[in-house]
Design a protein around this motif. Sequence first.
Motif, PDB file in Angstrom:
ATOM      1  N   PRO A 185     -11.280  13.406  -0.133  1.00 22.53           N
ATOM      2  CA  PRO A 185     -12.445  13.950   0.582  1.00 22.53           C
ATOM      3  C   PRO A 185     -12.235  15.402   0.963  1.00 22.53           C
ATOM      4  O   PRO A 185     -11.113  15.853   1.182  1.00 22.53           O
ATOM      5  CB  PRO A 185     -12.557  13.049   1.816  1.00 22.53           C
ATOM      6  CG  PRO A 185     -11.213  12.423   1.964  1.00 22.53           C
ATOM      7  CD  PRO A 185     -10.634  12.305   0.599  1.00 22.53           C
ATOM      8  N   SER A 186     -13.351  16.139   1.037  1.00 22.88           N
ATOM      9  CA  SER A 186     -13.272  17.579   1.282  1.00 22.88           C
ATOM     10  C   SER A 186     -13.153  17.935   2.757  1.00 22.88           C
ATOM     11  O   SER A 186     -13.120  19.124   3.101  1.00 22.88           O
ATOM     12  CB  SER A 186     -14.506  18.269   0.686  1.00 22.88           C
ATOM     13  OG  SER A 186     -15.699  17.785   1.291  1.00 22.88           O
TER      14      SER A 186
ATOM     15  N   GLN B  30      -6.471   7.359   4.561  1.00 26.62           N
ATOM     16  CA  GLN B  30      -7.450   6.585   5.327  1.00 26.62           C
ATOM     17  C   GLN B  30      -8.748   6.415   4.538  1.00 26.62           C
ATOM     18  O   GLN B  30      -9.349   5.333   4.538  1.00 26.62           O
ATOM     19  CB  GLN B  30      -7.712   7.269   6.674  1.00 26.62           C
ATOM     20  CG  GLN B  30      -6.535   7.177   7.633  1.00 26.62           C
ATOM     21  CD  GLN B  30      -6.635   8.143   8.794  1.00 26.62           C
ATOM     22  OE1 GLN B  30      -7.578   8.938   8.899  1.00 26.62           O
ATOM     23  NE2 GLN B  30      -5.662   8.102   9.684  1.00 26.62           N
ATOM     24  N   PHE B  31      -9.165   7.461   3.847  1.00 22.31           N
ATOM     25  CA  PHE B  31     -10.373   7.381   3.025  1.00 22.31           C
ATOM     26  C   PHE B  31     -10.201   6.368   1.903  1.00 22.31           C
ATOM     27  O   PHE B  31     -11.061   5.513   1.668  1.00 22.31           O
ATOM     28  CB  PHE B  31     -10.702   8.767   2.454  1.00 22.31           C
ATOM     29  CG  PHE B  31     -11.808   8.760   1.441  1.00 22.31           C
ATOM     30  CD1 PHE B  31     -13.138   8.745   1.855  1.00 22.31           C
ATOM     31  CD2 PHE B  31     -11.538   8.763   0.085  1.00 22.31           C
ATOM     32  CE1 PHE B  31     -14.171   8.732   0.920  1.00 22.31           C
ATOM     33  CE2 PHE B  31     -12.552   8.751  -0.855  1.00 22.31           C
ATOM     34  CZ  PHE B  31     -13.883   8.739  -0.431  1.00 22.31           C
ATOM     35  N   GLN B  32      -9.092   6.433   1.212  1.00 19.64           N
ATOM     36  CA  GLN B  32      -8.865   5.524   0.097  1.00 19.64           C
ATOM     37  C   GLN B  32      -8.730   4.079   0.571  1.00 19.64           C
ATOM     38  O   GLN B  32      -9.156   3.152  -0.122  1.00 19.64           O
ATOM     39  CB  GLN B  32      -7.640   5.963  -0.692  1.00 19.64           C
ATOM     40  CG  GLN B  32      -7.843   7.276  -1.427  1.00 19.64           C
ATOM     41  CD  GLN B  32      -6.618   7.725  -2.180  1.00 19.64           C
ATOM     42  OE1 GLN B  32      -5.593   7.060  -2.174  1.00 19.64           O
ATOM     43  NE2 GLN B  32      -6.713   8.866  -2.847  1.00 19.64           N
ATOM     44  N   ALA B  33      -8.149   3.899   1.750  1.00 21.68           N
ATOM     45  CA  ALA B  33      -8.060   2.544   2.294  1.00 21.68           C
ATOM     46  C   ALA B  33      -9.454   1.976   2.561  1.00 21.68           C
ATOM     47  O   ALA B  33      -9.716   0.799   2.286  1.00 21.68           O
ATOM     48  CB  ALA B  33      -7.229   2.553   3.574  1.00 21.68           C
ATOM     49  N   ARG B  34     -10.351   2.795   3.083  1.00 16.79           N
ATOM     50  CA  ARG B  34     -11.724   2.324   3.326  1.00 16.79           C
ATOM     51  C   ARG B  34     -12.419   1.989   2.011  1.00 16.79           C
ATOM     52  O   ARG B  34     -13.123   0.974   1.912  1.00 16.79           O
ATOM     53  CB  ARG B  34     -12.519   3.373   4.093  1.00 16.79           C
ATOM     54  CG  ARG B  34     -12.097   3.535   5.541  1.00 16.79           C
ATOM     55  CD  ARG B  34     -13.107   4.328   6.334  1.00 16.79           C
ATOM     56  NE  ARG B  34     -13.275   5.678   5.831  1.00 16.79           N
ATOM     57  CZ  ARG B  34     -12.572   6.724   6.226  1.00 16.79           C
ATOM     58  NH1 ARG B  34     -11.610   6.560   7.139  1.00 16.79           N
ATOM     59  NH2 ARG B  34     -12.792   7.929   5.729  1.00 16.79           N
TER      60      ARG B  34
ATOM     61  N   MET C  60       0.824  -1.207   0.000  1.00 14.73           N
ATOM     62  CA  MET C  60       0.000   0.000   0.000  1.00 14.73           C
ATOM     63  C   MET C  60       0.857   1.256   0.000  1.00 14.73           C
ATOM     64  O   MET C  60       0.623   2.193  -0.767  1.00 14.73           O
ATOM     65  CB  MET C  60      -0.926   0.000   1.213  1.00 14.73           C
ATOM     66  CG  MET C  60      -1.781   1.260   1.324  1.00 14.73           C
ATOM     67  SD  MET C  60      -2.832   1.293   2.793  1.00 14.73           S
ATOM     68  CE  MET C  60      -3.429   3.001   2.715  1.00 14.73           C
ATOM     69  N   ALA C  61       1.870   1.284   0.860  1.00  8.18           N
ATOM     70  CA  ALA C  61       2.740   2.462   0.954  1.00  8.18           C
ATOM     71  C   ALA C  61       3.466   2.713  -0.356  1.00  8.18           C
ATOM     72  O   ALA C  61       3.572   3.843  -0.826  1.00  8.18           O
ATOM     73  CB  ALA C  61       3.741   2.287   2.095  1.00  8.18           C
ATOM     74  N   ARG C  62       3.951   1.622  -0.966  1.00  9.91           N
ATOM     75  CA  ARG C  62       4.677   1.767  -2.222  1.00  9.91           C
ATOM     76  C   ARG C  62       3.760   2.269  -3.333  1.00  9.91           C
ATOM     77  O   ARG C  62       4.152   3.074  -4.170  1.00  9.91           O
ATOM     78  CB  ARG C  62       5.303   0.429  -2.604  1.00  9.91           C
ATOM     79  CG  ARG C  62       6.269   0.507  -3.761  1.00  9.91           C
ATOM     80  CD  ARG C  62       6.885  -0.847  -4.030  1.00  9.91           C
ATOM     81  NE  ARG C  62       7.723  -1.302  -2.930  1.00  9.91           N
ATOM     82  CZ  ARG C  62       8.299  -2.507  -2.888  1.00  9.91           C
ATOM     83  NH1 ARG C  62       8.089  -3.360  -3.865  1.00  9.91           N
ATOM     84  NH2 ARG C  62       9.069  -2.834  -1.868  1.00  9.91           N
TER      85      ARG C  62
END
Length: 417
Positions: free
Chosen positions: A365-366, A300-304, A62-64
Amino acid sequence: MVASRRAARDGATPTPRRLKAPGSGAARPAPAYVLGVKAALTVLSLGLAAALGALAAGSVVMARRVVTPARRRPDTRILALDTAAQTITLSRTPDTELPGRYGLFTTGTSDYVKLGSVLSEDAISVKRKLLTHVGPDERLEPDAAFSGWYFDHPEQLHLPFTPELIGSTVGPCPAWLFPAGDGDTWVIQVHGRGTTRAECLRAVPVFHALGITSLVVSYRNDGEAPRSRTGTYALGDTEWRDVDAAVGFARRRGARRVIIMGWSMGGAIALQLSLNSAHGDAIAGLILESPVVDWRVVLQFQARVERVPAAVSRFAIGALQNEWAAPLTRTGGAIDLDRLDVVARAAELRHPILILHSDDDGFVPSDASHGLVAARPDLVELQVFEVARHTKLWNYDQERWSDSIRAWLTAHGLTGD
Protein backbone atom coordinates in the motif's frame (compact mmCIF):
# COMPACT_ATOMS: atom_id res chain seq x y z
CA MET A 1 4.75 -37.93 59.08
CA VAL A 2 7.71 -36.63 57.21
CA ALA A 3 6.83 -38.81 54.24
CA SER A 4 3.23 -37.62 54.36
CA ARG A 5 4.19 -33.92 54.42
CA ARG A 6 6.57 -34.46 51.53
CA ALA A 7 3.88 -36.19 49.51
CA ALA A 8 1.35 -33.44 50.20
CA ARG A 9 3.88 -30.76 49.34
CA ASP A 10 4.70 -32.50 46.04
CA GLY A 11 1.03 -32.82 45.15
CA ALA A 12 0.67 -36.53 45.75
CA THR A 13 -2.66 -38.03 46.76
CA PRO A 14 -2.51 -39.47 50.28
CA THR A 15 -3.40 -43.13 50.79
CA PRO A 16 -7.12 -43.38 51.76
CA ARG A 17 -7.80 -44.14 55.38
CA ARG A 18 -10.67 -46.13 56.86
CA LEU A 19 -13.73 -43.93 57.36
CA LYS A 20 -14.61 -42.95 60.87
CA ALA A 21 -18.05 -42.75 62.33
CA PRO A 22 -20.13 -39.61 61.76
CA GLY A 23 -19.15 -36.76 63.99
CA SER A 24 -15.64 -38.10 64.48
CA GLY A 25 -14.03 -35.54 62.05
CA ALA A 26 -13.83 -37.91 59.12
CA ALA A 27 -13.48 -36.42 55.57
CA ARG A 28 -16.56 -36.64 53.40
CA PRO A 29 -16.61 -37.37 49.65
CA ALA A 30 -16.26 -34.21 47.48
CA PRO A 31 -19.63 -32.80 46.36
CA ALA A 32 -20.59 -33.32 42.68
CA TYR A 33 -20.37 -29.62 41.89
CA VAL A 34 -16.70 -29.55 42.94
CA LEU A 35 -15.95 -32.40 40.59
CA GLY A 36 -17.81 -30.55 37.83
CA VAL A 37 -15.79 -27.37 38.36
CA LYS A 38 -12.55 -29.35 38.22
CA ALA A 39 -13.63 -31.00 34.98
CA ALA A 40 -14.63 -27.67 33.47
CA LEU A 41 -11.33 -26.09 34.43
CA THR A 42 -9.47 -28.99 32.86
CA VAL A 43 -11.41 -28.60 29.61
CA LEU A 44 -10.86 -24.83 29.58
CA SER A 45 -7.16 -25.28 30.22
CA LEU A 46 -6.84 -27.76 27.39
CA GLY A 47 -8.85 -25.50 25.09
CA LEU A 48 -6.73 -22.47 25.98
CA ALA A 49 -3.55 -24.43 25.40
CA ALA A 50 -4.85 -25.63 22.04
CA ALA A 51 -5.88 -22.10 21.04
CA LEU A 52 -2.50 -20.68 22.03
CA GLY A 53 -0.77 -23.48 20.18
CA ALA A 54 -2.79 -22.78 17.04
CA LEU A 55 -2.06 -19.05 17.36
CA ALA A 56 1.66 -19.68 17.74
CA ALA A 57 1.75 -22.16 14.87
CA GLY A 58 -0.17 -19.86 12.53
CA SER A 59 2.05 -16.94 13.43
CA VAL A 60 5.23 -18.90 12.79
CA VAL A 61 3.91 -20.00 9.40
CA MET A 62 3.12 -16.38 8.47
CA ALA A 63 6.47 -15.06 9.69
CA ARG A 64 8.37 -17.80 7.90
CA ARG A 65 6.49 -17.13 4.66
CA VAL A 66 7.48 -13.45 4.78
CA VAL A 67 11.20 -14.17 4.89
CA THR A 68 11.40 -17.32 2.75
CA PRO A 69 12.26 -16.81 -0.93
CA ALA A 70 9.35 -18.40 -2.79
CA ARG A 71 8.93 -19.75 -6.27
CA ARG A 72 6.66 -17.85 -8.61
CA ARG A 73 3.08 -19.02 -8.13
CA PRO A 74 0.45 -19.18 -10.90
CA ASP A 75 -2.12 -16.41 -10.55
CA THR A 76 -4.13 -16.84 -13.75
CA ARG A 77 -5.09 -19.53 -16.25
CA ILE A 78 -4.76 -19.71 -20.00
CA LEU A 79 -8.29 -20.34 -21.25
CA ALA A 80 -7.59 -20.24 -25.00
CA LEU A 81 -4.65 -19.83 -27.37
CA ASP A 82 -5.23 -18.78 -31.00
CA THR A 83 -1.93 -19.23 -32.83
CA ALA A 84 -3.46 -18.13 -36.14
CA ALA A 85 -4.58 -14.78 -34.74
CA GLN A 86 -1.71 -14.67 -32.21
CA THR A 87 -4.02 -13.99 -29.28
CA ILE A 88 -4.30 -15.49 -25.82
CA THR A 89 -7.27 -15.56 -23.46
CA LEU A 90 -6.64 -15.47 -19.71
CA SER A 91 -8.87 -15.74 -16.69
CA ARG A 92 -9.77 -12.24 -15.55
CA THR A 93 -7.98 -10.78 -12.53
CA PRO A 94 -7.21 -7.21 -11.43
CA ASP A 95 -3.82 -7.63 -13.15
CA THR A 96 -4.73 -9.43 -16.38
CA GLU A 97 -7.30 -6.75 -17.24
CA LEU A 98 -4.74 -3.92 -17.05
CA PRO A 99 -4.04 -1.97 -20.26
CA GLY A 100 -0.44 -1.90 -21.51
CA ARG A 101 2.36 -4.41 -22.22
CA TYR A 102 3.23 -7.24 -19.85
CA GLY A 103 4.80 -10.68 -19.58
CA LEU A 104 3.36 -14.10 -18.81
CA PHE A 105 5.33 -16.92 -17.19
CA THR A 106 4.19 -20.20 -18.64
CA THR A 107 5.13 -23.86 -18.88
CA GLY A 108 5.13 -26.11 -21.92
CA THR A 109 7.05 -25.30 -25.08
CA SER A 110 7.62 -21.69 -23.85
CA ASP A 111 8.45 -20.47 -20.39
CA TYR A 112 7.71 -16.78 -21.00
CA VAL A 113 5.70 -14.79 -23.55
CA LYS A 114 5.09 -11.06 -23.97
CA LEU A 115 1.57 -9.70 -23.99
CA GLY A 116 0.13 -6.66 -25.73
CA SER A 117 -3.11 -4.74 -25.45
CA VAL A 118 -6.50 -6.02 -24.33
CA LEU A 119 -8.61 -6.96 -27.36
CA SER A 120 -11.80 -8.01 -25.60
CA GLU A 121 -13.03 -8.99 -22.16
CA ASP A 122 -16.04 -10.29 -20.30
CA ALA A 123 -16.87 -11.07 -16.68
CA ILE A 124 -14.47 -14.02 -16.44
CA SER A 125 -11.87 -13.64 -19.21
CA VAL A 126 -9.54 -11.22 -21.01
CA LYS A 127 -8.24 -11.67 -24.54
CA ARG A 128 -4.86 -10.04 -25.25
CA LYS A 129 -2.54 -9.73 -28.23
CA LEU A 130 0.53 -11.95 -28.18
CA LEU A 131 3.78 -10.05 -28.77
CA THR A 132 5.86 -13.23 -28.66
CA HIS A 133 5.16 -15.49 -31.62
CA VAL A 134 3.67 -18.84 -30.61
CA GLY A 135 3.69 -21.43 -33.39
CA PRO A 136 0.81 -23.77 -34.24
CA ASP A 137 2.70 -26.79 -32.90
CA GLU A 138 3.53 -25.16 -29.57
CA ARG A 139 1.72 -25.98 -26.36
CA LEU A 140 1.20 -23.91 -23.22
CA GLU A 141 -0.05 -25.38 -19.95
CA PRO A 142 -3.11 -23.68 -18.36
CA ASP A 143 -1.43 -22.40 -15.17
CA ALA A 144 0.45 -19.12 -15.69
CA ALA A 145 1.76 -16.09 -13.82
CA PHE A 146 1.12 -12.53 -15.00
CA SER A 147 4.13 -10.21 -14.75
CA GLY A 148 5.21 -6.63 -15.21
CA TRP A 149 8.72 -7.66 -16.29
CA TYR A 150 8.15 -7.48 -20.06
CA PHE A 151 11.89 -7.91 -20.86
CA ASP A 152 13.28 -11.11 -19.37
CA HIS A 153 16.79 -11.14 -20.90
CA PRO A 154 19.24 -8.22 -21.32
CA GLU A 155 19.78 -8.99 -25.03
CA GLN A 156 16.20 -7.90 -25.70
CA LEU A 157 17.14 -4.27 -25.02
CA HIS A 158 19.56 -4.24 -27.99
CA LEU A 159 22.04 -2.22 -25.95
CA PRO A 160 25.70 -3.06 -25.27
CA PHE A 161 26.16 -4.79 -21.91
CA THR A 162 28.62 -6.99 -20.05
CA PRO A 163 28.04 -9.58 -17.30
CA GLU A 164 29.82 -8.66 -14.08
CA LEU A 165 30.41 -10.10 -10.62
CA ILE A 166 30.13 -7.85 -7.57
CA GLY A 167 32.17 -9.02 -4.58
CA SER A 168 30.10 -8.93 -1.40
CA THR A 169 30.43 -10.52 2.04
CA VAL A 170 28.37 -13.53 0.93
CA GLY A 171 30.32 -14.03 -2.30
CA PRO A 172 30.20 -12.83 -5.93
CA CYS A 173 26.80 -11.42 -6.93
CA PRO A 174 26.00 -11.45 -10.69
CA ALA A 175 25.15 -8.14 -12.37
CA TRP A 176 24.60 -6.65 -15.83
CA LEU A 177 26.44 -3.48 -16.77
CA PHE A 178 25.03 -1.21 -19.49
CA PRO A 179 27.60 1.54 -20.15
CA ALA A 180 26.39 4.94 -21.28
CA GLY A 181 27.68 8.49 -21.57
CA ASP A 182 31.07 9.29 -20.05
CA GLY A 183 30.58 6.89 -17.13
CA ASP A 184 30.42 9.71 -14.62
CA THR A 185 26.84 9.03 -13.48
CA TRP A 186 25.52 5.54 -12.71
CA VAL A 187 22.20 4.09 -11.62
CA ILE A 188 22.14 0.85 -9.64
CA GLN A 189 18.91 -1.12 -10.08
CA VAL A 190 17.65 -3.24 -7.16
CA HIS A 191 14.85 -5.75 -7.75
CA GLY A 192 12.11 -6.77 -5.35
CA ARG A 193 11.14 -9.76 -3.23
CA GLY A 194 10.58 -13.04 -5.01
CA THR A 195 11.96 -11.79 -8.34
CA THR A 196 15.37 -11.40 -9.99
CA ARG A 197 17.29 -8.57 -11.64
CA ALA A 198 15.38 -9.00 -14.94
CA GLU A 199 12.55 -7.09 -13.25
CA CYS A 200 14.62 -3.90 -13.63
CA LEU A 201 15.46 -4.18 -17.34
CA ARG A 202 12.55 -2.01 -18.51
CA ALA A 203 14.12 1.01 -16.78
CA VAL A 204 17.51 0.73 -18.50
CA PRO A 205 16.59 2.48 -21.81
CA VAL A 206 15.38 5.61 -19.99
CA PHE A 207 18.69 6.05 -18.22
CA HIS A 208 20.76 5.00 -21.23
CA ALA A 209 19.16 7.73 -23.36
CA LEU A 210 20.23 10.27 -20.74
CA GLY A 211 23.85 9.08 -20.76
CA ILE A 212 23.56 7.27 -17.41
CA THR A 213 25.29 3.90 -16.99
CA SER A 214 23.06 1.17 -15.53
CA LEU A 215 24.22 -1.58 -13.19
CA VAL A 216 21.48 -4.17 -12.63
CA VAL A 217 22.38 -6.19 -9.53
CA SER A 218 21.46 -9.29 -7.57
CA TYR A 219 21.63 -9.79 -3.80
CA ARG A 220 21.81 -12.64 -1.28
CA ASN A 221 19.14 -15.36 -1.43
CA ASP A 222 17.45 -14.06 -4.60
CA GLY A 223 18.21 -17.24 -6.55
CA GLU A 224 21.11 -15.74 -8.53
CA ALA A 225 23.43 -14.33 -5.86
CA PRO A 226 25.01 -16.56 -3.19
CA ARG A 227 22.91 -17.92 -0.36
CA SER A 228 23.43 -16.64 3.17
CA ARG A 229 23.72 -19.01 6.11
CA THR A 230 19.95 -18.98 6.71
CA GLY A 231 18.87 -18.67 3.08
CA THR A 232 16.11 -16.24 4.10
CA TYR A 233 15.38 -12.57 3.49
CA ALA A 234 16.07 -9.95 6.13
CA LEU A 235 13.65 -7.55 4.37
CA GLY A 236 16.46 -5.12 3.54
CA ASP A 237 18.18 -5.25 6.92
CA THR A 238 21.20 -7.13 5.52
CA GLU A 239 20.66 -7.12 1.74
CA TRP A 240 21.68 -3.47 1.51
CA ARG A 241 25.29 -4.53 2.13
CA ASP A 242 25.38 -6.37 -1.21
CA VAL A 243 24.14 -3.24 -2.99
CA ASP A 244 26.67 -1.19 -1.04
CA ALA A 245 29.34 -3.42 -2.56
CA ALA A 246 27.89 -2.53 -5.97
CA VAL A 247 28.28 1.18 -5.17
CA GLY A 248 31.93 0.52 -4.39
CA PHE A 249 32.25 -1.37 -7.69
CA ALA A 250 30.76 1.62 -9.55
CA ARG A 251 33.13 4.07 -7.88
CA ARG A 252 36.14 1.94 -8.77
CA ARG A 253 34.93 1.99 -12.38
CA GLY A 254 34.84 5.79 -12.43
CA ALA A 255 31.37 6.72 -11.15
CA ARG A 256 31.27 10.01 -9.29
CA ARG A 257 27.51 10.12 -8.76
CA VAL A 258 25.36 7.06 -8.08
CA ILE A 259 21.57 6.89 -8.18
CA ILE A 260 19.89 3.93 -6.46
CA MET A 261 16.62 2.69 -7.96
CA GLY A 262 14.70 0.13 -5.91
CA TRP A 263 11.58 -1.83 -6.83
CA SER A 264 9.20 -3.02 -4.06
CA MET A 265 11.46 -4.63 -1.41
CA GLY A 266 14.31 -3.19 -3.44
CA GLY A 267 12.98 0.18 -2.26
CA ALA A 268 13.46 -0.90 1.36
CA ILE A 269 16.99 -2.02 0.48
CA ALA A 270 17.72 1.30 -1.25
CA LEU A 271 16.49 3.28 1.77
CA GLN A 272 18.65 1.26 4.17
CA LEU A 273 21.62 1.81 1.86
CA SER A 274 20.96 5.55 1.88
CA LEU A 275 20.85 5.59 5.68
CA ASN A 276 23.81 3.28 6.35
CA SER A 277 26.28 3.30 3.47
CA ALA A 278 29.85 4.47 3.89
CA HIS A 279 29.50 5.61 0.25
CA GLY A 280 26.82 8.12 1.19
CA ASP A 281 28.78 11.01 -0.28
CA ALA A 282 28.59 9.39 -3.73
CA ILE A 283 24.86 8.65 -3.59
CA ALA A 284 23.13 11.41 -5.54
CA GLY A 285 19.53 10.31 -5.04
CA LEU A 286 17.00 7.49 -4.89
CA ILE A 287 14.21 6.50 -7.27
CA LEU A 288 11.70 4.14 -5.67
CA GLU A 289 9.09 2.17 -7.65
CA SER A 290 6.17 0.79 -5.55
CA PRO A 291 8.51 0.75 -2.54
CA VAL A 292 8.30 -0.79 0.91
CA VAL A 293 8.88 2.16 3.24
CA ASP A 294 7.49 0.59 6.44
CA TRP A 295 7.20 -3.21 6.67
CA ARG A 296 4.53 -3.14 9.38
CA VAL A 297 2.13 -1.35 7.05
CA VAL A 298 2.79 -3.94 4.34
CA LEU A 299 2.50 -6.99 6.60
CA GLN A 300 -0.71 -5.77 8.24
CA PHE A 301 -2.23 -5.01 4.83
CA GLN A 302 -1.34 -8.40 3.42
CA ALA A 303 -2.70 -10.13 6.51
CA ARG A 304 -6.05 -8.40 6.00
CA VAL A 305 -6.09 -9.35 2.32
CA GLU A 306 -5.39 -12.99 3.21
CA ARG A 307 -7.94 -12.81 6.06
CA VAL A 308 -5.36 -13.73 8.64
CA PRO A 309 -6.72 -13.10 12.17
CA ALA A 310 -5.33 -9.91 13.69
CA ALA A 311 -3.90 -11.81 16.66
CA VAL A 312 -1.95 -14.11 14.34
CA SER A 313 -0.50 -11.23 12.31
CA ARG A 314 0.48 -9.30 15.46
CA PHE A 315 2.18 -12.38 16.88
CA ALA A 316 3.96 -13.02 13.55
CA ILE A 317 5.24 -9.45 13.35
CA GLY A 318 6.43 -9.75 16.94
CA ALA A 319 8.14 -13.06 16.19
CA LEU A 320 10.12 -11.52 13.33
CA GLN A 321 11.54 -8.96 15.75
CA ASN A 322 12.58 -11.32 18.54
CA GLU A 323 15.66 -13.48 18.93
CA TRP A 324 13.75 -16.23 20.71
CA ALA A 325 11.66 -16.87 17.60
CA ALA A 326 14.58 -16.90 15.15
CA PRO A 327 15.01 -20.69 15.22
CA LEU A 328 11.32 -21.05 14.34
CA THR A 329 11.16 -18.34 11.68
CA ARG A 330 14.62 -19.33 10.36
CA THR A 331 15.72 -15.70 10.11
CA GLY A 332 19.00 -16.31 11.93
CA GLY A 333 18.26 -13.36 14.21
CA ALA A 334 15.80 -10.63 15.00
CA ILE A 335 14.75 -8.30 12.16
CA ASP A 336 14.58 -4.74 13.46
CA LEU A 337 11.34 -3.40 11.95
CA ASP A 338 11.90 -0.09 13.74
CA ARG A 339 15.13 0.33 11.81
CA LEU A 340 13.26 -0.49 8.59
CA ASP A 341 10.49 2.07 9.30
CA VAL A 342 11.80 4.99 7.27
CA VAL A 343 8.78 7.21 7.96
CA ALA A 344 9.79 7.16 11.62
CA ARG A 345 13.41 7.78 10.60
CA ALA A 346 12.62 10.44 8.01
CA ALA A 347 14.70 13.07 9.83
CA GLU A 348 17.83 10.98 9.08
CA LEU A 349 17.38 11.09 5.30
CA ARG A 350 19.88 13.18 3.36
CA HIS A 351 19.41 12.23 -0.31
CA PRO A 352 16.64 13.44 -2.65
CA ILE A 353 14.02 10.80 -3.38
CA LEU A 354 11.52 10.26 -6.19
CA ILE A 355 8.71 7.81 -5.41
CA LEU A 356 6.48 6.31 -8.10
CA HIS A 357 3.52 4.51 -6.49
CA SER A 358 -0.01 3.51 -7.46
CA ASP A 359 -2.71 4.13 -4.87
CA ASP A 360 -4.35 0.82 -5.82
CA ASP A 361 -1.08 -1.12 -5.52
CA GLY A 362 -2.76 -4.22 -4.12
CA PHE A 363 0.41 -5.58 -2.53
CA VAL A 364 2.45 -2.74 -1.01
CA PRO A 365 0.00 0.00 0.00
CA SER A 366 1.07 3.55 -0.76
CA ASP A 367 0.28 4.86 2.75
CA ALA A 368 3.90 4.90 3.89
CA SER A 369 5.00 6.59 0.65
CA HIS A 370 2.50 9.37 1.35
CA GLY A 371 3.73 9.45 4.94
CA LEU A 372 7.33 9.90 3.84
CA VAL A 373 6.41 12.87 1.64
CA ALA A 374 4.53 14.45 4.52
CA ALA A 375 7.51 13.93 6.82
CA ARG A 376 10.17 15.21 4.38
CA PRO A 377 8.62 17.40 1.66
CA ASP A 378 12.02 19.07 1.25
CA LEU A 379 13.59 15.81 -0.03
CA VAL A 380 10.81 13.54 -1.23
CA GLU A 381 8.68 13.85 -4.38
CA LEU A 382 5.78 11.44 -4.95
CA GLN A 383 4.23 10.73 -8.33
CA VAL A 384 0.86 9.11 -7.60
CA PHE A 385 -0.55 6.67 -10.16
CA GLU A 386 -3.91 4.95 -10.24
CA VAL A 387 -5.00 1.64 -11.79
CA ALA A 388 -1.35 0.59 -12.39
CA ARG A 389 -1.10 -1.74 -9.34
CA HIS A 390 2.18 -3.15 -8.00
CA THR A 391 5.44 -2.51 -9.94
CA LYS A 392 3.47 -2.23 -13.20
CA LEU A 393 3.57 1.55 -13.61
CA TRP A 394 5.92 1.38 -16.62
CA ASN A 395 3.64 -1.18 -18.25
CA TYR A 396 0.48 0.80 -17.62
CA ASP A 397 1.72 4.27 -18.61
CA GLN A 398 5.27 4.10 -19.96
CA GLU A 399 5.23 7.71 -21.17
CA ARG A 400 4.25 9.27 -17.84
CA TRP A 401 6.55 6.93 -15.91
CA SER A 402 9.54 7.80 -18.12
CA ASP A 403 8.75 11.53 -18.17
CA SER A 404 8.56 11.60 -14.36
CA ILE A 405 12.03 10.07 -14.05
CA ARG A 406 13.55 12.31 -16.74
CA ALA A 407 12.07 15.46 -15.18
CA TRP A 408 13.32 14.54 -11.69
CA LEU A 409 16.84 13.71 -12.95
CA THR A 410 17.00 16.96 -14.90
CA ALA A 411 15.75 19.03 -11.95
CA HIS A 412 18.52 17.57 -9.77
CA GLY A 413 21.22 17.92 -12.41
CA LEU A 414 21.74 14.16 -12.66
CA THR A 415 21.61 13.56 -16.39
CA GLY A 416 24.80 12.13 -17.79
CA ASP A 417 24.92 14.33 -20.89
